[in-house]
Every structure is written in C-alpha cells, then in structure tokens.
Design a protein around this motif. Structure first.
Motif, PDB file in Angstrom:
ATOM      1  N   ALA A   1      80.480  59.814  12.312  1.00  0.00           N
ATOM      2  CA  ALA A   1      80.081  58.359  12.215  1.00  0.00           C
ATOM      3  C   ALA A   1      79.077  58.120  11.026  1.00  0.00           C
ATOM      4  CB  ALA A   1      79.833  57.798  13.696  1.00  0.00           C
ATOM      5  N   SER A   2      78.890  56.741  10.952  1.00  0.00           N
ATOM      6  CA  SER A   2      77.722  56.437   9.883  1.00  0.00           C
ATOM      7  C   SER A   2      76.546  56.534  10.914  1.00  0.00           C
ATOM      8  CB  SER A   2      77.889  55.266   9.402  1.00  0.00           C
ATOM      9  OG  SER A   2      76.815  54.645   8.662  1.00  0.00           O
ATOM     10  N   GLY A   3      75.223  56.866  10.057  1.00  0.00           N
ATOM     11  CA  GLY A   3      73.945  56.711  10.869  1.00  0.00           C
ATOM     12  C   GLY A   3      73.585  55.350  11.260  1.00  0.00           C
ATOM     13  N   SER A   4      74.061  54.441  10.725  1.00  0.00           N
ATOM     14  CA  SER A   4      73.797  53.075  11.087  1.00  0.00           C
ATOM     15  C   SER A   4      74.803  52.548  12.394  1.00  0.00           C
ATOM     16  CB  SER A   4      74.079  52.139   9.953  1.00  0.00           C
ATOM     17  OG  SER A   4      75.254  52.090   9.361  1.00  0.00           O
ATOM     18  N   ASP A   5      75.963  53.298  12.658  1.00  0.00           N
ATOM     19  CA  ASP A   5      76.996  52.728  13.663  1.00  0.00           C
ATOM     20  C   ASP A   5      76.208  52.597  14.949  1.00  0.00           C
ATOM     21  OD1 ASP A   5      78.980  52.216  11.750  1.00  0.00           O
ATOM     22  OD2 ASP A   5      79.763  54.301  12.124  1.00  0.00           O
ATOM     23  N   VAL A   6      77.062  52.022  15.968  1.00  0.00           N
ATOM     24  CA  VAL A   6      76.507  51.989  17.469  1.00  0.00           C
ATOM     25  C   VAL A   6      77.903  52.495  18.233  1.00  0.00           C
ATOM     26  CG1 VAL A   6      76.153  50.396  19.169  1.00  0.00           C
ATOM     27  CG2 VAL A   6      75.253  49.825  17.039  1.00  0.00           C
ATOM     28  N   LEU A   7      77.604  53.575  19.162  1.00  0.00           N
ATOM     29  CA  LEU A   7      78.642  54.245  19.928  1.00  0.00           C
ATOM     30  C   LEU A   7      78.656  53.586  21.236  1.00  0.00           C
ATOM     31  CD1 LEU A   7      77.777  58.000  19.292  1.00  0.00           C
ATOM     32  CD2 LEU A   7      79.565  56.487  17.942  1.00  0.00           C
ATOM     33  N   VAL A   8      80.059  53.321  21.671  1.00  0.00           N
ATOM     34  CA  VAL A   8      79.889  52.660  22.929  1.00  0.00           C
ATOM     35  C   VAL A   8      80.613  53.798  23.884  1.00  0.00           C
ATOM     36  CG1 VAL A   8      81.404  50.834  24.086  1.00  0.00           C
ATOM     37  CG2 VAL A   8      80.434  50.452  21.954  1.00  0.00           C
ATOM     38  N   PHE A   9      79.960  54.091  24.957  1.00  0.00           N
ATOM     39  CA  PHE A   9      80.350  54.950  25.951  1.00  0.00           C
ATOM     40  C   PHE A   9      80.885  54.248  27.249  1.00  0.00           C
ATOM     41  CE2 PHE A   9      77.101  56.932  23.535  1.00  0.00           C
ATOM     42  CZ  PHE A   9      77.708  58.165  23.247  1.00  0.00           C
ATOM     43  N   SER A  10      82.247  54.431  27.665  1.00  0.00           N
ATOM     44  CA  SER A  10      82.739  53.731  28.691  1.00  0.00           C
ATOM     45  C   SER A  10      83.702  54.902  29.595  1.00  0.00           C
ATOM     46  CB  SER A  10      83.666  52.562  28.068  1.00  0.00           C
ATOM     47  OG  SER A  10      84.729  52.979  27.449  1.00  0.00           O
ATOM     48  N   PHE A  11      83.694  54.535  30.903  1.00  0.00           N
ATOM     49  CA  PHE A  11      84.545  55.082  31.933  1.00  0.00           C
ATOM     50  C   PHE A  11      84.812  54.398  33.130  1.00  0.00           C
ATOM     51  CE2 PHE A  11      85.346  58.423  35.219  1.00  0.00           C
ATOM     52  CZ  PHE A  11      86.232  59.050  34.605  1.00  0.00           C
ATOM     53  N   VAL A  12      85.980  54.414  33.686  1.00  0.00           N
ATOM     54  CA  VAL A  12      86.528  53.685  34.589  1.00  0.00           C
ATOM     55  C   VAL A  12      85.350  53.751  36.067  1.00  0.00           C
ATOM     56  CG1 VAL A  12      88.042  53.291  36.482  1.00  0.00           C
ATOM     57  CG2 VAL A  12      88.941  53.741  34.189  1.00  0.00           C
TER      58      VAL A  12
END
Length: 1004
Positions: free
Chosen positions: A63-74
C-alpha cells in the motif's frame, strides 16, 4: 452513439499517478481474549485491493504510505487505520454491535437499527447493481418481504410495485407507493440509473411511513443517491455492462395441421371453407395434402434478440470540510418486439456537501435525465396470438396491397386481416422525457451535536413530449388505413417542496432522546396540451408535424388542453426515546393541509414501542446477541383519489295536467365530495441477531385497514353510481426474513438468506351493498364482503360431458342442448339450472404467498451469487382465449389444441373444437382462469476481482469482471409468455425477457 463514444472517451482519458508502495505487516487479535483472528479482511480504503489474515492472524499488504487500511470481520467492529508510512500495524478488534448500530434512513432523518420500532427493509447498492435493468425497483424483486414487484418487459416501462397489498380500489395509479429521492417526492423513479443509488429503504408499516402523512398509505420507498466521503482522495469509477435480451418461455401456438384439424372438427362451414380457400391460394402441404402449404409461427416472426447496455462514470472524494460525487451515465435498451421499440437515457448527476463553518453545513444535489422512448404497438402481441397459422406474412398475389405485399386473412374468408406485421411497420410512438431534480440545503448546528436546524428546497421538473404517428396502408378492403394520422401531446410537471426541520439529540444517564419537528410547503403544477392532424406528407419523418396536415380534415376535437395546481402545508414531529438500550418509545404526528379536498386538513398519528430483551439480566443465552420485540400503530393517508365525483343535472320534463301538456324541469344531484383515504395499521415484530451476529432474523405480522375507501355506491331512484368514502378494505399478513453469513477460512466465505410473506386481501364493508361489479359483463370481476378486491367471478367447472349417456342423465345438459365435449358447470344452489346465481369467486390476482432467497459464495478473488423469487395463490384471466366470444375464426395456443376434448376420455378440462364456438363454453368460468404461481431463478452472477497489479513499475487499477444471467429460468403452468400480469388480465402483456450480460467495474 455520440453519447456512448463520449463516455468511453472519459473512461480511457483518465490518467492516474500512483504513489510509492510499501509493505505493511501486522497481527490482528480479539480485544477480549487476545487470541489471533484468522480470516480478517484487510482492504485499502476506497479500493478493492486487500488481503486476509492467515490462521495466526498475520497479514501483509502492499500500500501507499498515505493510504487507510480497513479491518473487518463478521461479529467484530471494523476499524479504519491510517498507515502514516508505518511498516507494522497491529490491531485489536472488539465485539461488534455493528448490525444493530447500523444507521438506516427514515423520514426526515436517520435512526439506528437497534432503536427502530418499525418495519423497514434496506437494500444496498451492491445488491441493486447485480441486476441489469434500467428500472431500479425491478432489482428488488424477491429481496424485500411483503413487497410485490410485477415485472414489465417493455423498454423504459416501470414495474408495478405493491407494498403489503392494496388498500384502495384499483385505478388511476392509486396503489403505488410514494418514492422519496433525496427528500423529493415522486410517483416513480424511472429516471434514476441504478449505478447512482447508494441504498433503497422500504418503509412498510405505519410507524415508519406516517411521517409522510397523506402520501404514505401505499408504503414509502426512500432512495439515497451516492455521496462522496470526507478525507478520501479522488476516485474515478467506471461501471458498465453489455448484453442481450432473449424471449423466455415463448408460447407455443397451434400449427397449421392442428388448426386445420380443429376447424374440421368444429363442423363450421365457414371455417372449413376458409381452409379450402387457403389451399387453393397457397397450395397444399407436401407432408399432409389436407393442410395448406403455409405454417406461420407469428411469435417467431415478431420477436428478436435485443441488446441492452449501461455505462456510468463516477468521480468522488473529499477533504476535511467537503465531499463530492459527480457522475454521468448512459442506458440503452431495445425491445424484443421487432419494430421501432427502444429506450435510451442519458443522465448527469452531482452531489456536494460542504462544512462552511463549525455552525453551518451546506450542500446540493442535482440530477438531469434526458430519455427517448419508442413504445410498442398497441395490439402487436394479441394479434400474433390470434393470427391463423395458414396465413403467410407476404402474399405476392395480393397485387393491390401497398406499400408492402402483406397477406390479409380476409382473402381467405376471415373477418379481419389478422396479419400483425402492419401494426409493427406503420406505427411510430415516440416519447421524449426530460427530468430535473434540484435539491439544496443549509444545516445550522445551533448546539453542537445536539440541536440542528435544516432547511431544504427541492424542485423536480418533468417535460414530456409525445408523438404518435399512424401511417396509411392497404391490404384488403377491411384491412386498411386510409389517412396518415398524427397525435402530439406535451405535458409539464413542476413540483416544489420547502422543508424546515429542527432536530434535538441528547443523552444523559441511561436516557437517549431524539425530538424532531418541522414544517413543509409543497406546490404541484401540471399542464397538458394535445393536438391531432390527418393527411400530412408521411414519406419523410422531417414532415411529421401537425402543421403539415390537411386543415380541412382536422377532427372536431383536434385540440385539447388541461392543467391543475395544488398547494399543501404540513406540520410534523417525531419523538424517539431509548432507556438504557432496553426500552424504546417512538411516535410521530403529521398534520397535512391540501387545496385538493373540501376537508382541508388531515391528521396522521403513530406510536411504537420496543423491548430489547437481550439487554435484560435474565436473558443470558450465549447464542442470542440481540433480541428485540416491537409493536406499532399508526394512520396513513392516500390523496391519489379524485377530489369529487358525480354531477348535478337538470332535465326538461313534459307531463299532462288536465289534458294539457305542461313542460317543466327536474333537478337531480349525484355530486359527492371526496376526501383522502385513511389507512390504520397495527404491526408487531421481532428483530434478532444470533450466533455472533452471523444470523439475522426479522419477523412481522400486520393488519392494515383502509377505513374510508372510495368505492362506487348505487344511487336509489336516480340510478347510476357515485364514489363515496364509505368502504373498508383489509390487508393482513406475516413476513419473515433470515440471513446467515460466515467466514469459513481466509479464502472462503458465504452468505445465504431467505424471505417469505403472506397476504390476505379482504373487502370488509361496502356501505350495505352486497357487491360491486368490475371488469366487463363478459369477463366479470366482483368485490364482495369477505373476498378480495375485484376477484374473478364465474362458473366452477367440474368436468366435460364425455358421452350421450351423461348428457341424457343431466337435466341441465338437456335443457341447454349440450353435447359431449361441452363444459360441465357446478349447480351451486342445486336448482337443476345454471344461471347467474351459480357463479362463485374463482380467485384473485393478488398472490397469497411470496418468497425469495439468495446465496453468495466468495473464494479468493472469485465471487458467485444467485437469487430466486416466486409467488403462489394468484390467478390470471387468460382473456386471449376468451376473445373467441367476439369471433370464432382465431387461432389458439398449442396447449388447447393438443388437450381439447376430441372423444370420450380425451379431456376433462377443455371443450371440443365445436364447443369452443358455443356461448355456453364461452361463459366466464374456471376454464379461463388459470394458476398464476411461478418459481424463478432471478439472477445468477459470476465475478472475478482483479486486485491492483504492478505492470512495468506501475500499479494498474482495481477491476471486477462479471457475467450475469437475469431471469434465466422461470417455471410456471400458466398458458402465456409469463405469469406476471399486473392486473391479472392477460390480453396484451409484453413478455419478460431473460437478460445475459458481461460487466466491468474499474476503479482508478
């Protein structure tokens, strides 16, 4: 085509510069236990690029250093984490109440699912986008419990939508729900592109819909269009598909041999003579010399494979204080009817929200839609059903025909020309549709996060320009059009709404309170002008104008105009109270004032309550994450009925007095003021989430009574009928929706869901009348106490007379000169006679049971999904068969030809060929009323996600390729193209095609 080329130019002219990629690694654990979580989805926000944690909870992503990661799980709360150039990011996810904390759109605001006491169903954009359709509501078929979607196969035509049955006497579009698009009221949403919709929420019960007062009796459908997001870099998305439409379940008609056999069996000298004339004119078949050498399949001749396509571009994003979404789309669809029958629509859309200051947010939304529609011929489908198969398309011996040598059945001895081809070639029905929706708002934050004032102005403007052209032709003396005719009609609709809403939110101790109050002003205007002309130069379309017509041949009623303007003022409020997330109270009140009716004001209250049982200490069941019991009551209004009915009349009467004639006048009045109908509804339900929120359950039972339905009332002495608000109509039913989703492994997940609903439509009061007749005398429908509205009404068929002995033993058969092969009707009253008193209700076009189901499977980058839908309990009047009552020289479907009675024991359902021509067998009966149940595979989609890949040092955009089959399989018994007939009467119904497309979604 220019529009399409412009869209493709936009798609491929986008240049993207990608930032330097870094590898980010980390471990995801559960906050409560510290255990690693396998199968957590890790996605770069705003893209489809991502990965899944392994069995030890570890992940790695580029990813790019300026990106945002989205963590999700049911079952766990999702997190959005900025990378900020970090190479390692460890995350703890907490137990989620996401499903119940999810916010849904309600009238003039939003509420959390857990706080609802109402019945609301929401469908998101991903589900909507799966169906290749130009009509957004068509995509909901089988997905919302309690909502019936009756498909329409004609290009540009909207489906019929019914929410929880019908509470008003059908007619004048008074059964459709209210559509609210970003705050603006509409009667339909045929102008919206499905790719522009973020969500559709269906407000089904009074508690949810009563805030819209006099417009809400038939349910409310809220549509939110897509918006941009704050702090998101610009994203360009292309979404489109191209495919074909194929006629499904094409009705088989009697072929030449079957038709000839039935004509011979009928004993009708004219019909037998027509067969002989056909053999003389066209020759004898080499296979069977007793049959004419013509075998035309008329449906095959008028049906084609037709293309369908949709292309849209959306640019969205936002900064700290502003967000935007701007898009354009093109939709094109040709009809499967082989004539100038098509629909295309070009849309432009923009939506902007801006936080001007800490105390003011402003925004606007605008949609412009420009559509062009060429409608079907008025009688093409019915003509193709009735046209005899021994008639060819062309007849070279018909030398007097012009401009084409089409054949005419009159040359064979039949009464009409029958050939459907002129109906296709010499009619041109064009409609230009332009719509503009403008919406602007200013929201004042008077007390931060507590008190807001929002003022909104909505304006929708629609301009319709219709042109219908009938071109001249001649094929026989009774099958011609002498003069070219043209009709033009222009209509404009201007609707304005100004809303002012004050909302107060507060939380203290265990209390949560939302209070809303508002006022709304509306101005609705309509104008219409029509004109007709004859004998214009028709060779070139450039001269298709009334101004070119022969002034001396203009009809007397050549010009007509009309218009109306109505004003309304409304005041409304809502209170939503939550104590300790356990006890819920909800209430709304709306006062509607209207210039339409004599009674200027109507008041529509509602109240609801809920109990979150799962929050109680005694409810300690691990499998139950959330359980809420809810109930509501409310009143709704329907202002789609006319303002008055009847008239005051004066007649001159001459009577004899003392042997002298004396003239005078008598005055009678049938005039009746009407008012809006009021529907009262009670709803009880359960909302639950179980097994770590993998399973969601929604259950509802409702009773909906329209207590002052406008119905026809007989007028004593004077005679005739007049509408009055004195009827009572009830709809009641049960609804259930269950959905299960689960992540089996890091690479594999699935979801499955189902919904069912029942409906009982019942007339409860007819103002002392025993019944109200509908339909026609030949095809009677009747509304009776305890029965559905406009139920089919006729004779019950108990079989077919098989032999002379059976005739001799039945006094009814003897009295009516019946023969073997005639239908046998049940003598309901046992008086040894068949008359009007023996007629009974034969069924209703309302389905008593509807269902839908869905399955979704994801394996790595591969996705598979399917939906099914169906209904049962409804009936269809096969009026195509019944038209034999007017003339017996028509064709019939192959099922009737094969299964007719033609000897003892051959059929106990259908009459003989001779019997078809008798008035006895042509009576309204079960023979003409068929089962309308069906099961359909609604949608199958296979998709592959291409995550961003690096080519020559440059990251390529994310893409998704999909293959979709819409309505590939429909199973039913009805003898027609399809079992979806809006009013239950099948005479001229456009077939519903199957659609097969390939789609592409690209995100830059």
């Amino acid at each position: 085509m220019k529009k399409l080329m412009f869209l493709f130019y936009l798609i491929f002219s986008v240049t993207v510069v990608f930032a330097q990629q870094i590898a980010v690694t980390g471990t995801v654990t559960e906050a409560a236990t510290g255990e690693p979580i396998p199968g957590v989805s890790v996605i770069i926000q705003g893209t489809t690029s991502g990965t899944i944690t392994d069995f030890d909870g570890n992940y790695t992503i580029q990813a790019s250093g300026s990106d945002v990661l989205v963590f999700s799980f049911v079952g766990l709360t999702s997190q959005e984490v900025p990378i900020n150039n970090r190479a390692t990011i460890n995350i703890q996810l907490e137990q989620s109440t996401e499903l119940v904390d999810e916010v849904v759109v309600v009238g003039y605001g939003q509420l959390k699912v857990k706080d609802l006491t109402s019945s609301i169903s929401t469908v998101n954009s991903e589900e909507i986008a799966k169906s290749p359709s130009g009509q957004a509501m068509q995509t909901l078929q089988g997905k919302v419990a309690g909502m019936q979607v009756v498909s329409n196969g004609a290009p540009g035509d909207s489906p019929t939508i019914r929410v929880r049955g019908i509470g008003s006497y059908p007619g004048s579009n008074n059964e459709a729900p209210l559509y609210v698009v970003d705050g603006m009221f509409f009667d339909n949403i045929d102008f919206l592109n499905t790719a522009d919709i973020a969500s559709i929420s269906v407000l089904k019960d009074a508690s949810a819909a009563a805030i819209y007062g006099v417009r809400a009796a038939n349910g409310v459908v809220l549509i939110e269009t897509k918006s941009g997001k704050n702090n998101q870099k610009a994203q360009v998305v292309y979404d489109g598909y191209y495919g074909v439409q194929v006629a499904q379940n094409v009705l088989k008609m009697a072929n030449a041999e079957q038709f000839t056999t039935m004509a011979m069996e009928s004993g009708s000298a004219p019909d037998i003579g027509n067969i002989a004339t056909a053999m003389q004119r066209y020759g004898r078949s080499r296979i069977n010399p007793n049959v004419p050498d013509v075998n035309t399949d008329w449906y095959d001749e008028i049906i084609r494979v037709a293309p369908i396509q949709n292309h849209s571009i959306d640019v969205s994003g936002g900064g700290e204080d502003a967000s935007y979404s701007i898009g354009s789309s093109y939709f094109g669809q040709e009809g499967i009817l082989d004539m100038k029958n098509e629909y295309e629509r070009f849309n432009l859309r923009s939506k902007i929200d801006y936080k001007a200051t800490d105390w003011l947010t402003i925004g606007g939304n605008m949609i412009f839609s420009n559509a062009l529609k060429y409608g079907q011929s008025a009688d093409a489908w019915s003509l193709a059903y009735w046209a005899v198969p021994i008639l060819p398309i062309y007849d070279e011996s018909n030398t007097d025909a012009w401009p084409v040598n089409y054949a005419s059945a009159q040359h064979l001895g039949y009464r009409g020309g029958q050939n459907p081809m002129p109906s296709l070639d010499f009619n041109n029905n064009r409609l230009k549709i332009r719509k503009v929706l403008a919406n602007f708002y200013a929201q004042f934050h008077l007390i931060p996060k507590k008190l807001d004032l929002k003022t909104t102005y909505n304006h929708s403007f629609t301009a319709l320009n219709e042109r219908n052209v009938q071109l001249p032709y001649y094929f026989s003396d009774g099958f011609q059009r002498e003069n070219a005719g043209i009709t033009r009609k222009t209509e404009t609709f201007s609707n304005q709404i100004w809303d002012n809403v004050l909302t107060y939110n507060d939380q203290f101790d265990h209390h949560s309170l939302t209070v809303m109050g508002g006022a709304s002003f509306r101005d609705e205007a309509w104008e219409m002008l029509t004109a007709r002309g004859l004998d214009f130069p028709y060779e070139n379309e450039e001269s298709w104008y009334i101004d070119q017509s022969d002034r001396g041949s203009l009809p007397v009623d050549a010009v007509n105009d009309g218009g109306s303007r109505q004003y309304g003022m409304s005041y409304f409020g809502r209170v939503s109270y939550n104590y300790d997330d356990r006890y819920l109270v909800y209430g709304t009140m709306r006062a509607d004032g209207s210039s339409k009716y004599q009674e200027k004001w109507g008041y529509f209250p509602t109240i609801g309550a809920g109990w979150v049982v799962s929050e109680e200490d005694f409810m300690n069941i691990p499998a139950i994450d959330f359980l809420k019991v809810r109930a509501s009551w409310g009143e709704l209004g329907n202002d789609k009925i006319r303002a008055s009915d009847g008239a005051r009349t004066t007649q001159v009467v001459t009577v004899a007095i003392n042997d002298e004639l004396v003239s005078g006048t008598t005055t009678s009045s049938t005039f009746s003021y009407l008012e809006w109908e009021v529907t009262e509804e009670t709803n009880v339900g359960i909302t639950s989430r179980l097994f770590d929120s993998r399973l969601s359950v929604e259950l509802d039972y409702y009773v909906r009574d329209t207590k002052n339905a406008a119905i026809n009332v007989s007028i004593p002495s004077v005679g005739g009928n007049v509408l009055r608000n004195v009827g009572v109509i009830r709809n009641q039913g049960f609804e259930a929706a269950l959905n299960w989703s689960n992540q089996i492994s890091p690479d594999f997940s699935y979801s499955v869901g189902a919904n069912i609903s029942t409906l009982k439509n019942e007339v409860r009061d007819l103002y002392g009348q025993q019944y109200i007749d509908g339909g026609s005398a030949e095809f009677r429908q009747r509304s009776m106490i305890g029965e559905p509205l406009l139920a089919f009404f006729g004779y019950e068929v108990v079989g077919v007379y098989q032999n002379d002995a059976e005739i001799q033993a039945d006094p009814i058969a003897m009295a009516n000169n019946l023969e073997p092969g005639d239908l046998k009707f049940r003598d309901q009253d046992g008086d040894k006679d068949i008359d009007g008193d023996d007629r009974v209700v034969l069924g209703s076009y309302f389905p008593s049971f509807m269902y839908g189901a869905n399955l979704g499977i994801t394996y790595k980058s591969l996705e598979f999904s399917t939906n099914i839908a169906g209904q049962s309990g409804n009936k269809i009047l096969n009026r195509k068969r019944g038209e034999v009552i007017w003339t017996s020289d028509l064709n019939m479907d192959a099922d009737l030809a094969i299964n007719r009675w033609h000897g003892e024991g051959t059929s106990n359902s259908y009459p003989s060929s001779k019997g078809l021509r008798k008035g006895w067998n042509q009576s309204m009966s079960e023979y003409l009323v068929e089962d309308g149940s069906f099961f359909r595979v609604q949608n199958i989609q296979l998709a592959y996600n291409l995550a961003g890949k690096e080519i020559m040092g440059t990251m390529m955009p994310d893409a998704r390729i999909s293959f979709t089959a819409e309505r590939p399989i429909t199973v039913f018994k009805y003898n027609g193209f399809n079992p979806e007939v809006a009013n239950g009467i099948d005479r001229q119904t456009y077939p519903i095609p199957g659609v097969y497309t390939i789609g592409l979604n690209v995100k830059f």
